[in-house]
Scaffold this active site. Structure first.
Site, PDB file in Angstrom:
ATOM      1  N   CYS A   2      44.438  -2.470  -8.602  1.00  0.00           N
ATOM      2  CA  CYS A   2      45.894  -2.362  -8.516  1.00  0.00           C
ATOM      3  C   CYS A   2      46.251  -2.311  -7.047  1.00  0.00           C
ATOM      4  O   CYS A   2      45.406  -2.022  -6.209  1.00  0.00           O
ATOM      5  CB  CYS A   2      46.465  -1.078  -9.155  1.00  0.00           C
ATOM      6  SG  CYS A   2      46.248  -1.009 -10.940  1.00  0.00           S
ATOM      7  N   GLY A  28      46.305  -7.347  -8.512  1.00  0.00           N
ATOM      8  CA  GLY A  28      46.662  -7.187  -9.916  1.00  0.00           C
ATOM      9  C   GLY A  28      47.761  -8.133 -10.299  1.00  0.00           C
ATOM     10  O   GLY A  28      48.772  -8.216  -9.599  1.00  0.00           O
ATOM     11  N   ASN A 102      46.398   3.553  -7.799  1.00  0.00           N
ATOM     12  CA  ASN A 102      45.288   2.615  -7.744  1.00  0.00           C
ATOM     13  C   ASN A 102      44.011   3.433  -7.847  1.00  0.00           C
ATOM     14  O   ASN A 102      43.778   4.314  -7.026  1.00  0.00           O
ATOM     15  CB  ASN A 102      45.327   1.835  -6.418  1.00  0.00           C
ATOM     16  CG  ASN A 102      44.096   0.959  -6.194  1.00  0.00           C
ATOM     17  OD1 ASN A 102      43.710   0.710  -5.072  1.00  0.00           O
ATOM     18  ND2 ASN A 102      43.476   0.489  -7.249  1.00  0.00           N
ATOM     19  N   GLY A 103      43.190   3.111  -8.851  1.00  0.00           N
ATOM     20  CA  GLY A 103      41.948   3.859  -9.049  1.00  0.00           C
ATOM     21  C   GLY A 103      41.770   4.188 -10.505  1.00  0.00           C
ATOM     22  O   GLY A 103      42.477   3.655 -11.364  1.00  0.00           O
ATOM     23  N   CYS A 236      34.688   2.220  -1.663  1.00  0.00           N
ATOM     24  CA  CYS A 236      34.139   1.174  -2.534  1.00  0.00           C
ATOM     25  C   CYS A 236      33.702  -0.045  -1.721  1.00  0.00           C
ATOM     26  O   CYS A 236      34.532  -0.764  -1.168  1.00  0.00           O
ATOM     27  CB  CYS A 236      35.212   0.765  -3.537  1.00  0.00           C
ATOM     28  SG  CYS A 236      34.763  -0.679  -4.493  1.00  0.00           S
ATOM     29  N   TYR A 242      34.516  -8.407  -2.499  1.00  0.00           N
ATOM     30  CA  TYR A 242      35.364  -9.316  -3.272  1.00  0.00           C
ATOM     31  C   TYR A 242      36.851  -8.993  -3.228  1.00  0.00           C
ATOM     32  O   TYR A 242      37.690  -9.876  -3.110  1.00  0.00           O
ATOM     33  CB  TYR A 242      34.909  -9.305  -4.735  1.00  0.00           C
ATOM     34  CG  TYR A 242      35.872  -9.996  -5.666  1.00  0.00           C
ATOM     35  CD1 TYR A 242      35.916 -11.380  -5.742  1.00  0.00           C
ATOM     36  CD2 TYR A 242      36.773  -9.261  -6.442  1.00  0.00           C
ATOM     37  CE1 TYR A 242      36.814 -12.026  -6.576  1.00  0.00           C
ATOM     38  CE2 TYR A 242      37.675  -9.898  -7.276  1.00  0.00           C
ATOM     39  CZ  TYR A 242      37.693 -11.278  -7.344  1.00  0.00           C
ATOM     40  OH  TYR A 242      38.583 -11.912  -8.152  1.00  0.00           O
ATOM     41  N   CYS A 382      31.594  -0.033 -12.952  1.00  0.00           N
ATOM     42  CA  CYS A 382      32.333   0.829 -12.029  1.00  0.00           C
ATOM     43  C   CYS A 382      33.274   1.699 -12.863  1.00  0.00           C
ATOM     44  O   CYS A 382      33.972   1.196 -13.728  1.00  0.00           O
ATOM     45  CB  CYS A 382      33.150  -0.018 -11.064  1.00  0.00           C
ATOM     46  SG  CYS A 382      34.172   0.989  -9.963  1.00  0.00           S
ATOM     47  N   CYS A 433      30.337   3.698  -1.506  1.00  0.00           N
ATOM     48  CA  CYS A 433      29.806   3.825  -2.863  1.00  0.00           C
ATOM     49  C   CYS A 433      29.131   2.504  -3.221  1.00  0.00           C
ATOM     50  O   CYS A 433      29.732   1.438  -3.101  1.00  0.00           O
ATOM     51  CB  CYS A 433      30.946   4.100  -3.848  1.00  0.00           C
ATOM     52  SG  CYS A 433      30.412   4.156  -5.579  1.00  0.00           S
ATOM     53  N   CYS A 436      27.646   0.345  -8.340  1.00  0.00           N
ATOM     54  CA  CYS A 436      27.507  -0.843  -9.192  1.00  0.00           C
ATOM     55  C   CYS A 436      26.191  -1.573  -8.932  1.00  0.00           C
ATOM     56  O   CYS A 436      25.727  -2.341  -9.766  1.00  0.00           O
ATOM     57  CB  CYS A 436      28.713  -1.777  -9.045  1.00  0.00           C
ATOM     58  SG  CYS A 436      29.102  -2.244  -7.350  1.00  0.00           S
TER      59      CYS A 436
HETATM   60  P1  AMP Z   1      31.177 -14.012 -13.531  1.00  0.00           P
HETATM   61  O1  AMP Z   1      31.574 -15.366 -13.907  1.00  0.00           O
HETATM   62  O2  AMP Z   1      31.436 -13.018 -14.638  1.00  0.00           O
HETATM   63  O3  AMP Z   1      29.764 -13.911 -13.020  1.00  0.00           O
HETATM   64  O4  AMP Z   1      32.145 -13.554 -12.347  1.00  0.00           O
HETATM   65  C1  AMP Z   1      31.807 -13.809 -11.030  1.00  0.00           C
HETATM   66  C2  AMP Z   1      33.001 -14.333 -10.287  1.00  0.00           C
HETATM   67  O5  AMP Z   1      34.114 -13.480 -10.460  1.00  0.00           O
HETATM   68  C3  AMP Z   1      32.705 -14.423  -8.802  1.00  0.00           C
HETATM   69  O6  AMP Z   1      33.052 -15.717  -8.387  1.00  0.00           O
HETATM   70  C4  AMP Z   1      33.599 -13.380  -8.152  1.00  0.00           C
HETATM   71  O7  AMP Z   1      34.285 -13.940  -7.057  1.00  0.00           O
HETATM   72  C5  AMP Z   1      34.564 -12.959  -9.222  1.00  0.00           C
HETATM   73  N1  AMP Z   1      34.604 -11.500  -9.418  1.00  0.00           N
HETATM   74  C6  AMP Z   1      33.654 -10.601  -9.197  1.00  0.00           C
HETATM   75  N2  AMP Z   1      34.052  -9.362  -9.552  1.00  0.00           N
HETATM   76  C7  AMP Z   1      35.294  -9.482  -9.997  1.00  0.00           C
HETATM   77  C8  AMP Z   1      36.264  -8.568 -10.508  1.00  0.00           C
HETATM   78  N3  AMP Z   1      36.008  -7.275 -10.622  1.00  0.00           N
HETATM   79  N4  AMP Z   1      37.456  -9.074 -10.876  1.00  0.00           N
HETATM   80  C9  AMP Z   1      37.716 -10.358 -10.769  1.00  0.00           C
HETATM   81  N5  AMP Z   1      36.849 -11.281 -10.320  1.00  0.00           N
HETATM   82  C10 AMP Z   1      35.651 -10.854  -9.936  1.00  0.00           C
END
Ligand code: AMP
Length: 449
Positions: A2, A28, A102-103, A236, A242, A382, A433, A436
């Site tokens: 968020c 978000g 947020n959290g 985090c 990311y 997480c 942290c 994950c």
């Molecule tokens: P996946 O297809 O499930 O392996 O998701 C990996 C992709 O999602 C990567 O390209 C990341 O850039 C993106 N990603 C990683 N973590 C998140 C997250 N918590 N929320 C949204 N996108 C994510």
């Protein structure tokens, strides 16, 4: 996840919150809201959807006053529906208050059951609402004291903004999981999840709000309080990998630079023999720059992104996500045909994305596809506000790297090591942290999902 944004004492408060939320949209995309105050009462508007779709000129006019807070939501606890959109506003015995969070609180269900057994009626399924109830029940004299008493009972991750008729309060949990920064627009204090929101409105970055710090912002200026026992921060690291925008400054670093250094480190650990390095747009970009530069390989934009599609992962339904990668990315066949290609992405969660991208590149004629990931394998969920799925859905939780490589049909697959990741934040590695990647959570709690 968020994003939150607030401004105090500015003639165009809600317009600025609107712009701030616009800059924080990546945090978000499910819903957004603004609460404003004209010193006498609060005004509220929240809706499902994107900031640009929700707020028209007319709606912003219905949010008068010189202070306002706003929120963009990506649900981690509580379902994706309007009753869970924030800011959450209530009218209680001592006046009105609004909260933007947020959290993720790790003891929210426990507190909620206790409160419900004493007669409290909840309006949403959000963890955030427990804070509101605790404040409303507090017998403390001032709003700030009531906030402190409420936060003493909560556990977990919070970067918070509160607004009452006359005051704004900003708070960051003692472990500092989520970012929160303080700035000023001329004489008006502004608070945001990320500094990129300040740039858009022309505000000056002052500093980060510290873990465990609470700021009281009112007609007398800004006062800082540190009411909780000092703890080792656990910011985090995934914000760096990311989540945060690369143009933001948070956790003592510019996100772009730190992300690029992950790529450099990855190249040192896992070099590749390839004709080119291709970034996965957009989140893999900075790490790819670092990787390509360190490897002395040409960087090529072999995957072109359609910018009119949101972040695919955000769509909560698996069905849409599968479709998403194709709708978002298209390979440049002429560039890739017959080539050995290395691609760099920031993370693998379920491996849906990388599997589809490797397939796409092979279809486009790539002879070899080497995958490099600028974070360690994600093995545990997480509980502090990043929307990682259940452990069983995290591919690296149950499978060794070689099995993942086969699953995504890559020629080779390497992740950044945990040691390598820590090297990039050398001297401050204790402040983050890594749960994950390690399953070592900063404290014991009962997992609530
Ligand atoms: P996946 O297809 O499930 O392996 O998701 C990996 C992709 O999602 C990567 O390209 C990341 O850039 C993106 N990603 C990683 N973590 C998140 C997250 N918590 N929320 C949204 N996108 C994510």
């Amino acid at each position: 996840m968020c994003g939150i944004f607030g401004i105090y004492n500015h003639l165009e408060a809600s317009n600025h919150v609107y712009l701030g939320l616009y800059a924080l949209q990546h945090r978000g995309q499910e819903s957004a809201g603004i609460v404003s105050s004209d010193q006498k009462r609060l005004y509220h508007y929240r809706q499902m959807g994107l900031v640009s779709e929700i707020f028209s000129r007319d709606i912003l006019k219905r949010l008068p006053g010189n202070s306002a807070i706003g929120h963009v939501r990506y649900s981690t606890t509580g379902s994706s529906e309007l009753k869970n959109a924030q800011p959450f506003m209530v009218d209680y015995a001592r006046g009105m208050m609004a909260i933007a969070h947020n959290g993720n609180l790790t003891n929210a269900s426990l507190i909620r059951s206790e409160l419900e057994s004493k007669g409290s009626i909840f309006q949403s399924s959000m963890d955030t609402e427990v804070i509101v109830h605790l404040i409303a029940r507090s017998k403390q004299k001032t709003f700030l004291e009531r906030v402190i008493e409420a936060l003493r009972q909560t556990e977990g991750a919070y970067s918070l903004l509160f607004l009452t008729e006359t005051e704004m309060v900003a708070a960051r949990d003692p472990l500092g999981f989520r970012p929160l920064v303080l700035g000023s627009l001329k004489d008006s204090p502004v608070v945001a999840s990320e500094s990129c929101a300040f740039d858009l409105i022309g505000a000056t970055f002052i500093r980060e709000i510290e873990p465990g710090e609470i700021l009281l912002i009112n007609g007398n200026g800004i006062k800082s309080f540190k009411p909780f026992p000092r703890k080792q921060p656990h910011q985090c690291i995934f914000e760096f990998i990311y989540f945060a925008r690369p143009d933001s400054f948070l956790f003592n670093h510019n996100v772009y630079e730190i992300r690029k250094s992950f790529g450099v480190q990855l190249s040192e650990e896992s070099p590749v023999r390839a004709d080119m390095v291709v970034p996965i747009p957009d989140s893999g970009f900075p790490a790819t720059l670092g990787y390509a530069a360190r490897s002395r390989l040409p960087l090529e934009l072999g995957l072109i992104r359609n910018h009119y599609v949101g972040r695919t992962f955000i769509e909560p339904e698996q069905r849409i996500r599968h479709f998403g990668v194709k709708i978002k990315l298209n390979p440049v066949k002429e560039l890739l045909s017959g080539k050995k290609v290395a691609i760099v992405d920031d993370s693998i969660v379920r491996a849906t994305t990388s599997r589809k991208i490797v397939k796409m590149l092979r279809h486009a004629g790539a002879k070899e596809v080497h995958v490099r990931i600028s974070s360690p394998p994600i093995i545990d969920p997480c509980y502090f506000g990043i929307d990682t799925p259940k452990k069983s859905e995290l591919i690296a939780s149950a499978h060794p790297i070689e099995v993942i490589r086969q699953f995504i049909h890559a020629t080779s697959l390497n992740y950044l090591s945990l040691e390598g990741l820590k090297k990039c934040v050398r001297g401050e590695e204790e402040n983050f942290c890594y749960a994950c990647f390690t399953g070592e959570y900063p404290y014991r709690f009962t997992a609530e999902y």
